[in-house]
Design a protein around this motif. Structure first.
Motif, PDB file in Angstrom:
ATOM      1  N   TYR A 215      -8.030   1.888   8.989  1.00  0.00           N
ATOM      2  CA  TYR A 215      -6.679   2.448   9.069  1.00  0.00           C
ATOM      3  C   TYR A 215      -6.558   3.559  10.104  1.00  0.00           C
ATOM      4  O   TYR A 215      -5.457   4.086  10.316  1.00  0.00           O
ATOM      5  CB  TYR A 215      -6.255   2.958   7.688  1.00  0.00           C
TER       6      TYR A 215
ATOM      7  N   PHE B 141      -2.269   4.888   2.640  1.00  0.00           N
ATOM      8  CA  PHE B 141      -3.338   4.202   3.356  1.00  0.00           C
ATOM      9  C   PHE B 141      -4.695   4.783   2.964  1.00  0.00           C
ATOM     10  O   PHE B 141      -4.880   6.005   2.982  1.00  0.00           O
ATOM     11  CB  PHE B 141      -3.147   4.325   4.865  1.00  0.00           C
TER      12      PHE B 141
ATOM     13  N   VAL C  81       0.856  -1.202   0.000  1.00  0.00           N
ATOM     14  CA  VAL C  81       0.000   0.000   0.000  1.00  0.00           C
ATOM     15  C   VAL C  81       0.882   1.239   0.000  1.00  0.00           C
ATOM     16  O   VAL C  81       1.713   1.418   0.895  1.00  0.00           O
ATOM     17  CB  VAL C  81      -0.936   0.013   1.225  1.00  0.00           C
TER      18      VAL C  81
ATOM     19  N   ARG D 226      -4.076   6.714  10.277  1.00  0.00           N
ATOM     20  CA  ARG D 226      -3.162   6.574   9.143  1.00  0.00           C
ATOM     21  C   ARG D 226      -3.861   6.818   7.809  1.00  0.00           C
ATOM     22  O   ARG D 226      -3.201   6.987   6.784  1.00  0.00           O
ATOM     23  CB  ARG D 226      -2.552   5.174   9.126  1.00  0.00           C
TER      24      ARG D 226
ATOM     25  N   ASN E 254       2.517   5.575   3.162  1.00  0.00           N
ATOM     26  CA  ASN E 254       3.054   4.420   3.872  1.00  0.00           C
ATOM     27  C   ASN E 254       4.570   4.384   3.706  1.00  0.00           C
ATOM     28  O   ASN E 254       5.083   4.148   2.604  1.00  0.00           O
ATOM     29  CB  ASN E 254       2.428   3.139   3.312  1.00  0.00           C
TER      30      ASN E 254
END
Length: 320
Positions: A121, A115, A112, A124, A129
């Protein structure tokens, strides 16, 4: 459509046919396996009873052993969401027959780039990422714990979600990043790449895979061309094995498939062109040095075992 009078002797005929194909290096299984909707088809209710009642806990803990009585391989979607421990792998893989094989999705922490803005998630969501395409992280937390089971891990799949222009301006940018990643991977396993950008089905992407002897995953998914169209791309055959994942019909979202097909006990929407495409991939494996891996999800037609029975030629109701 009906349940599994698809195999007159329950899964026995299918198990025999799939074992025969596996001996030819054609490996066919499902995506995941913990589906009570398959009881009476693949699973036996009595095995999972506690005090005369079905036990979901007992089923989830033990049904892989019965799954392996019919199928020679399974695609583990669960590993996309975690880095399983050494102990977990020992319990899971160690409890299957020596001949049984696993295809595993690599954790999303490696695939990923940004995110998604999804509750799963948390804070995030929307952030970059920092572990994207991190070979050291993958090696330490995923490949090393798996090392003891190398003979039973047939394939690792890198599933990439849809990239935006902000992620990569073009397929060339993605191919460049992917090339840098693949060249660092240890060559201890077969690898395959699954993309969700139809515009990435481009010679520059396929050449990157070919250079590293990595397979393109022919994937049926809501915003990808159908499998029967993907296999018409000559460049898409990038190495000496093929990988197919029948996930969703074009235009149908995951959420709609769940609502329409759960609890996945019967075929509800046959897809003859995709079945024909998968059969053609089976027929192409005529050299013992080549291999094919085909995985079917319940959300493709409604019941993965019945779809596989049709592909393998065990079903009188084959709509293909």
């Amino acid at each position: 459509m009906s349940n599994l009078p698809l195999f007159p002797d329950r899964p026995t005929e299918l198990a025999s046919r799939l074992a025969e194909l596996a001996r030819r290096n054609v490996w066919i299984g499902t995506s995941s396996w913990k589906y009570p909707g398959w009881i009476g088809q693949i699973y036996t209710a009595e095995r999972y009873a506690t005090r005369g009642r079905f036990s979901q806990k007992k089923f989830e803990a033990n049904c892989l052993a019965e799954y392996a009585e019919t199928f020679p391989i399974v695609c583990g979607d669960f590993s996309f969401y975690q880095f399983p421990s050494v102990e977990y792998w020992q319990r899971l893989i160690g409890g299957t027959p020596a001949s049984f094989r696993f295809a595993l999705k690599v954790p999303e922490m490696v695939t990923v780039k940004r995110f998604p803005a999804h509750p799963r998630y948390g804070q995030r969501g929307g952030l970059t990422n920092e572990s994207f395409l991190d070979v050291e992280l993958l090696s330490e937390l995923f490949l090393a714990p798996l090392a003891a089971h190398g003979e039973k891990v047939a394939l690792l799949i890198f599933e990439f979600g849809s990239f935006s222009r902000a992620d990569f301006a073009s397929v060339a940018g993605f191919a460049e990043a992917l090339d840098g990643f693949l060249k660092k991977l240890p060559r201890q396993c077969r690898y395959a790449v699954e993309i969700r950008n139809r515009e990435y089905l481009d010679p520059v992407y396929f050449e990157c895979l070919r250079h590293h002897r990595v397979a393109h995953v022919f994937n049926a998914w809501t915003r990808m061309p159908p499998i029967d169209q993907q296999i018409q791309i000559p460049e898409a055959f990038t190495t000496d094995f093929t990988v197919t994942r029948a996930l969703l019909r074009v235009g149908r979202t995951y959420e709609k498939a769940v609502a329409q097909f759960a609890p996945y006990s019967a075929i509800q929407d046959p897809n003859p062109p995709a079945r024909a495409a998968m059969r053609s991939l089976i027929e192409q494996v005529t050299d013992p040095e080549r291999a094919a891996y085909i995985f079917v999800n319940n959300r493709f037609e409604g019941n993965a075992p019945a779809t596989i029975a049709g592909i393998a030629g065990c079903s009188e109701e084959d709509a293909g």
